[in-house]
Design a protein around this motif. Structure first.
Motif, PDB file in Angstrom:
ATOM      1  N   ASN A  75      15.395  67.162  71.863  1.00 32.76           N
ATOM      2  CA  ASN A  75      14.928  66.617  70.962  1.00 32.76           C
ATOM      3  C   ASN A  75      13.535  67.525  70.627  1.00 32.76           C
ATOM      4  O   ASN A  75      12.303  66.742  70.468  1.00 32.76           O
ATOM      5  CB  ASN A  75      14.501  65.249  71.476  1.00 32.76           C
ATOM      6  CG  ASN A  75      14.166  63.860  70.702  1.00 32.76           C
ATOM      7  OD1 ASN A  75      14.469  64.138  69.464  1.00 32.76           O
ATOM      8  ND2 ASN A  75      13.478  62.990  71.129  1.00 32.76           N
ATOM      9  N   GLY A  76      13.607  69.011  70.224  1.00 33.10           N
ATOM     10  CA  GLY A  76      12.001  69.016  70.216  1.00 33.10           C
ATOM     11  C   GLY A  76      11.014  70.132  71.202  1.00 33.10           C
ATOM     12  O   GLY A  76      10.888  70.503  70.966  1.00 33.10           O
ATOM     13  N   PHE A  77      11.875  69.239  72.733  1.00 30.41           N
ATOM     14  CA  PHE A  77      11.202  69.247  73.536  1.00 30.41           C
ATOM     15  C   PHE A  77       9.496  69.804  73.152  1.00 30.41           C
ATOM     16  O   PHE A  77       8.577  70.290  73.844  1.00 30.41           O
ATOM     17  CB  PHE A  77      11.327  71.026  73.916  1.00 30.41           C
ATOM     18  CG  PHE A  77      11.241  71.631  75.489  1.00 30.41           C
ATOM     19  CD1 PHE A  77      12.375  71.382  76.329  1.00 30.41           C
ATOM     20  CD2 PHE A  77       9.769  71.729  76.216  1.00 30.41           C
ATOM     21  CE1 PHE A  77      12.105  71.564  77.771  1.00 30.41           C
ATOM     22  CE2 PHE A  77      10.431  72.351  77.131  1.00 30.41           C
ATOM     23  CZ  PHE A  77      10.905  72.201  78.326  1.00 30.41           C
ATOM     24  N   ALA A  78       9.209  68.698  72.175  1.00 28.75           N
ATOM     25  CA  ALA A  78       7.752  68.536  72.121  1.00 28.75           C
ATOM     26  C   ALA A  78       7.201  69.583  71.188  1.00 28.75           C
ATOM     27  O   ALA A  78       5.687  69.106  71.776  1.00 28.75           O
ATOM     28  CB  ALA A  78       7.358  67.854  73.273  1.00 28.75           C
ATOM     29  N   LEU A 118       3.885  62.891  76.077  1.00 28.94           N
ATOM     30  CA  LEU A 118       4.811  63.273  76.566  1.00 28.94           C
ATOM     31  C   LEU A 118       4.002  64.760  77.477  1.00 28.94           C
ATOM     32  O   LEU A 118       5.549  65.427  78.323  1.00 28.94           O
ATOM     33  CB  LEU A 118       6.070  64.397  75.013  1.00 28.94           C
ATOM     34  CG  LEU A 118       5.809  63.805  74.093  1.00 28.94           C
ATOM     35  CD1 LEU A 118       6.711  63.842  72.666  1.00 28.94           C
ATOM     36  CD2 LEU A 118       7.312  62.512  74.975  1.00 28.94           C
ATOM     37  N   VAL A 119       3.326  65.841  77.583  1.00 29.18           N
ATOM     38  CA  VAL A 119       2.904  66.205  78.887  1.00 29.18           C
ATOM     39  C   VAL A 119       3.763  66.785  80.355  1.00 29.18           C
ATOM     40  O   VAL A 119       4.454  67.564  80.240  1.00 29.18           O
ATOM     41  CB  VAL A 119       1.354  66.719  78.429  1.00 29.18           C
ATOM     42  CG1 VAL A 119       0.746  67.573  80.441  1.00 29.18           C
ATOM     43  CG2 VAL A 119       0.907  66.942  77.732  1.00 29.18           C
ATOM     44  N   HIS A 120       3.602  65.230  80.636  1.00 28.32           N
ATOM     45  CA  HIS A 120       4.105  65.243  81.785  1.00 28.32           C
ATOM     46  C   HIS A 120       5.698  65.351  81.785  1.00 28.32           C
ATOM     47  O   HIS A 120       6.306  65.654  82.938  1.00 28.32           O
ATOM     48  CB  HIS A 120       4.081  63.729  82.108  1.00 28.32           C
ATOM     49  CG  HIS A 120       4.240  63.343  83.990  1.00 28.32           C
ATOM     50  ND1 HIS A 120       4.301  64.058  84.909  1.00 28.32           N
ATOM     51  CD2 HIS A 120       5.212  62.036  84.024  1.00 28.32           C
ATOM     52  CE1 HIS A 120       5.190  62.911  85.294  1.00 28.32           C
ATOM     53  NE2 HIS A 120       6.134  62.433  85.676  1.00 28.32           N
ATOM     54  N   TYR A 121       6.106  64.763  80.237  1.00 37.12           N
ATOM     55  CA  TYR A 121       7.180  64.596  80.903  1.00 37.12           C
ATOM     56  C   TYR A 121       8.155  66.158  81.167  1.00 37.12           C
ATOM     57  O   TYR A 121       8.815  66.717  81.205  1.00 37.12           O
ATOM     58  CB  TYR A 121       8.340  63.926  79.358  1.00 37.12           C
ATOM     59  CG  TYR A 121       8.061  62.558  79.694  1.00 37.12           C
ATOM     60  CD1 TYR A 121       8.158  62.301  81.048  1.00 37.12           C
ATOM     61  CD2 TYR A 121       7.645  61.694  79.049  1.00 37.12           C
ATOM     62  CE1 TYR A 121       8.256  60.635  80.815  1.00 37.12           C
ATOM     63  CE2 TYR A 121       7.425  60.100  78.875  1.00 37.12           C
ATOM     64  CZ  TYR A 121       7.453  59.658  80.250  1.00 37.12           C
ATOM     65  OH  TYR A 121       7.494  58.511  80.697  1.00 37.12           O
ATOM     66  N   ARG A 122       7.291  67.120  79.535  1.00 38.45           N
ATOM     67  CA  ARG A 122       7.632  68.233  79.058  1.00 38.45           C
ATOM     68  C   ARG A 122       7.080  69.507  80.366  1.00 38.45           C
ATOM     69  O   ARG A 122       8.142  70.241  81.099  1.00 38.45           O
ATOM     70  CB  ARG A 122       6.407  68.798  78.188  1.00 38.45           C
ATOM     71  CG  ARG A 122       6.762  70.149  78.012  1.00 38.45           C
ATOM     72  CD  ARG A 122       6.649  70.516  76.304  1.00 38.45           C
ATOM     73  NE  ARG A 122       5.953  71.583  76.520  1.00 38.45           N
ATOM     74  CZ  ARG A 122       5.769  72.635  75.274  1.00 38.45           C
ATOM     75  NH1 ARG A 122       6.435  72.314  74.359  1.00 38.45           N
ATOM     76  NH2 ARG A 122       4.415  73.712  74.931  1.00 38.45           N
ATOM     77  N   ALA A 123       6.645  68.254  81.543  1.00 29.60           N
ATOM     78  CA  ALA A 123       6.243  69.484  82.827  1.00 29.60           C
ATOM     79  C   ALA A 123       7.254  68.830  83.804  1.00 29.60           C
ATOM     80  O   ALA A 123       7.866  70.587  84.310  1.00 29.60           O
ATOM     81  CB  ALA A 123       4.977  68.929  83.161  1.00 29.60           C
ATOM     82  N   VAL A 174       9.667  71.299  82.486  1.00 30.50           N
ATOM     83  CA  VAL A 174      10.461  72.806  82.937  1.00 30.50           C
ATOM     84  C   VAL A 174       9.876  73.420  84.204  1.00 30.50           C
ATOM     85  O   VAL A 174      10.694  74.828  84.592  1.00 30.50           O
ATOM     86  CB  VAL A 174       8.018  73.298  82.665  1.00 30.50           C
ATOM     87  CG1 VAL A 174       7.778  74.614  83.787  1.00 30.50           C
ATOM     88  CG2 VAL A 174       7.867  73.115  81.213  1.00 30.50           C
ATOM     89  N   GLU A 175       9.835  72.075  84.999  1.00 30.65           N
ATOM     90  CA  GLU A 175      10.078  72.536  86.575  1.00 30.65           C
ATOM     91  C   GLU A 175      11.360  72.668  87.025  1.00 30.65           C
ATOM     92  O   GLU A 175      11.589  74.083  87.937  1.00 30.65           O
ATOM     93  CB  GLU A 175       9.310  71.276  87.572  1.00 30.65           C
ATOM     94  CG  GLU A 175       9.024  71.772  89.093  1.00 30.65           C
ATOM     95  CD  GLU A 175       8.014  73.061  89.307  1.00 30.65           C
ATOM     96  OE1 GLU A 175       8.370  73.563  89.882  1.00 30.65           O
ATOM     97  OE2 GLU A 175       7.395  73.190  88.370  1.00 30.65           O
ATOM     98  N   PHE A 176      12.201  72.290  86.576  1.00 33.42           N
ATOM     99  CA  PHE A 176      13.236  71.807  86.638  1.00 33.42           C
ATOM    100  C   PHE A 176      13.823  73.584  86.225  1.00 33.42           C
ATOM    101  O   PHE A 176      15.306  73.862  87.330  1.00 33.42           O
ATOM    102  CB  PHE A 176      14.195  71.023  85.715  1.00 33.42           C
ATOM    103  CG  PHE A 176      15.691  70.463  85.889  1.00 33.42           C
ATOM    104  CD1 PHE A 176      16.500  70.086  86.892  1.00 33.42           C
ATOM    105  CD2 PHE A 176      16.686  71.895  84.994  1.00 33.42           C
ATOM    106  CE1 PHE A 176      17.898  70.256  86.852  1.00 33.42           C
ATOM    107  CE2 PHE A 176      17.406  71.562  84.895  1.00 33.42           C
ATOM    108  CZ  PHE A 176      18.975  70.935  86.163  1.00 33.42           C
ATOM    109  N   ILE A 177      13.915  73.619  84.877  1.00 34.17           N
ATOM    110  CA  ILE A 177      13.930  74.818  84.239  1.00 34.17           C
ATOM    111  C   ILE A 177      13.745  75.978  85.751  1.00 34.17           C
ATOM    112  O   ILE A 177      15.052  77.273  85.965  1.00 34.17           O
ATOM    113  CB  ILE A 177      13.779  75.720  83.625  1.00 34.17           C
ATOM    114  CG1 ILE A 177      14.235  74.821  82.300  1.00 34.17           C
ATOM    115  CG2 ILE A 177      14.146  76.685  83.105  1.00 34.17           C
ATOM    116  CD1 ILE A 177      13.772  74.096  80.676  1.00 34.17           C
ATOM    117  N   LYS A 178      12.624  75.929  86.284  1.00 32.67           N
ATOM    118  CA  LYS A 178      11.394  77.287  87.303  1.00 32.67           C
ATOM    119  C   LYS A 178      12.686  76.829  88.165  1.00 32.67           C
ATOM    120  O   LYS A 178      13.326  77.687  88.987  1.00 32.67           O
ATOM    121  CB  LYS A 178       9.769  76.219  87.367  1.00 32.67           C
ATOM    122  CG  LYS A 178       9.783  76.795  86.588  1.00 32.67           C
ATOM    123  CD  LYS A 178       8.043  76.933  86.984  1.00 32.67           C
ATOM    124  CE  LYS A 178       7.039  77.457  85.651  1.00 32.67           C
ATOM    125  NZ  LYS A 178       5.974  76.925  86.750  1.00 32.67           N
TER     126      LYS A 178
END
Length: 373
Positions: free
Chosen positions: A110-113, A122-127, A130-134
């Motif tokens: 959905n755009g990844f913000a 959306l900063v918190h949700y994006r973080a 990102v943490e999941f991917i790491k």
């Protein structure tokens, strides 16, 4: 009263079969041939459950001949039902991976913000994403609706992946661009990889002024090569809202349908095009077949009981079903348990594990898989 009850039973049985028999043909008759098949495919789990219930009622009331007929009819639906409902015991995803494992994350983000004026909310949700991917460290990520732009108030999503997260190999093909008042944005499909990519390519779907398409690349891990392809089928625009900036370019061709409140008309209009996309996708993959395995990821905007799903899946393995008990819904909206996002793998790539993950950044769940090379 007893006679009335018997008559009512037979009427309900006839009605049930009249509804169920077309449901048995969802893999044979597509929405381009009869538009109602698209709706029937969505209703298949409920129709199938209704037949099971009526089967039990028939046995319980002593209507054994009809019950046996219903049982045979129920068994005829298994080829569809086994793709709709997973019967494997779900296990938690093991973060550790071996050297002969390829880990892939598939997600309509959905755009990844990356092109959203409300980015600060959306900063918190994006973080979190990102943490999941790491943490899980997928070798490859395939995105649908990946957004980026030249906006003074937003960090570049593309650079986030290539510079900060280490996915220096990528293929990104936007399918539309838009000049918002706050900046210049674009959205499309993307493949990000920590492994070298070769033979990247793109082809657009036909019959659209601003078409979506298929992108692909070959990932190299040691002596192994894997073709990665990803695509997004046309949205049904069930919840589309016109932005304050006006219509986005890719929807202008279809605004006459999108503006209507009738969900039925949207299904009737868009689902036949999904069938065209499915045929185009499979014909392209077959025409450009490679000697090594393929992983195809997609937001098909179609459920597993649809003609489109069956046309695309063909001889692939549906990775989620390897470790899924239940429906495994991927789309988070009005209709529960809708699974429209997929990861299909060649038979030569055994799926070791798979699991869905939910992030508030998108209305789609992400699918993480491990395959053995």
């Amino acid at each position: 009263m007893k006679k009335t009850g018997i008559i009512l039973y037979y009427i309900l049985t006839i009605v049930a079969m009249l509804v169920y028999l077309p449901a048995l043909l969802v893999y044979i008759i597509g929405p381009a041939d009869w538009w109602l098949m698209g709706l029937i495919s969505i209703g298949f789990p409920y129709i199938y459950a209704g037949i099971l219930l009526w089967l039990l009622v028939s046995f319980g009331t002593g209507k054994k001949k009809i019950a046996w007929f219903l049982l045979l009819s129920f068994l005829a639906g298994i080829p569809v039902a086994k793709n709709v409902f997973g019967f494997k015991r779900s296990k938690d995803f093991n973060i550790e991976k071996t050297s002969n494992t390829l880990r892939l994350l598939q997600w309509n983000c959905n755009g990844f913000a990356g092109a959203d004026p409300g980015f600060q909310t959306l900063v918190h949700y994006r973080a979190e994403a990102v943490e999941f991917i790491k943490t899980y460290n997928p070798d490859i990520i395939t995105f649908q609706e990946f957004g980026d732009g030249i906006i003074s108030t937003l960090p570049s999503t593309l650079k986030l992946f290539t510079d900060s997260l280490g996915y220096k190999y990528y293929a990104f093909r936007p399918f539309y661009y838009f000049n918002f008042s706050y900046g210049y944005c674009w959205t499309g499909n993307a493949i990000f990889s920590k492994l070298p990519l070769t033979d990247t390519g793109y082809i657009a779907y036909p019959n659209k002024k601003i078409p979506e398409g298929i992108i692909w690349a070959t990932a190299i891990k040691g002596n192994d090569s894997v073709k990665i392809a990803t695509t997004h089928f046309n949205s049904l625009f069930l919840n589309y809202k016109v932005t304050s900036e006006g219509y986005e370019p890719h929807v202008i061709q279809d605004t006459a349908i999108i503006n209507q409140q009738s969900i039925l008309k949207k299904f009737r209009y868009f689902q036949p095009y999904h069938q065209l996309q499915a045929n185009f996708l499979i014909n392209h993959l077959e025409k450009n077949a490679v000697k090594y395995p393929t992983i195809l990821t997609a937001d098909l905007n179609n459920v597993p009981s649809s003609y489109v799903y069956n046309r695309v899946k063909r001889n692939y393995t549906d990775a989620l079903l390897v470790n899924q008990f239940g429906f495994g819904g991927t789309y988070i909206h009005q209709i529960p348990n809708l699974r429209i996002d997929y990861c299909f793998t060649s038979p030569e790539l055994p799926v070791l594990q798979s699991q869905l993950f939910n992030f508030n950044l998108s209305d789609h769940r992400a699918l993480l898989i491990d395959v053995e090379l």
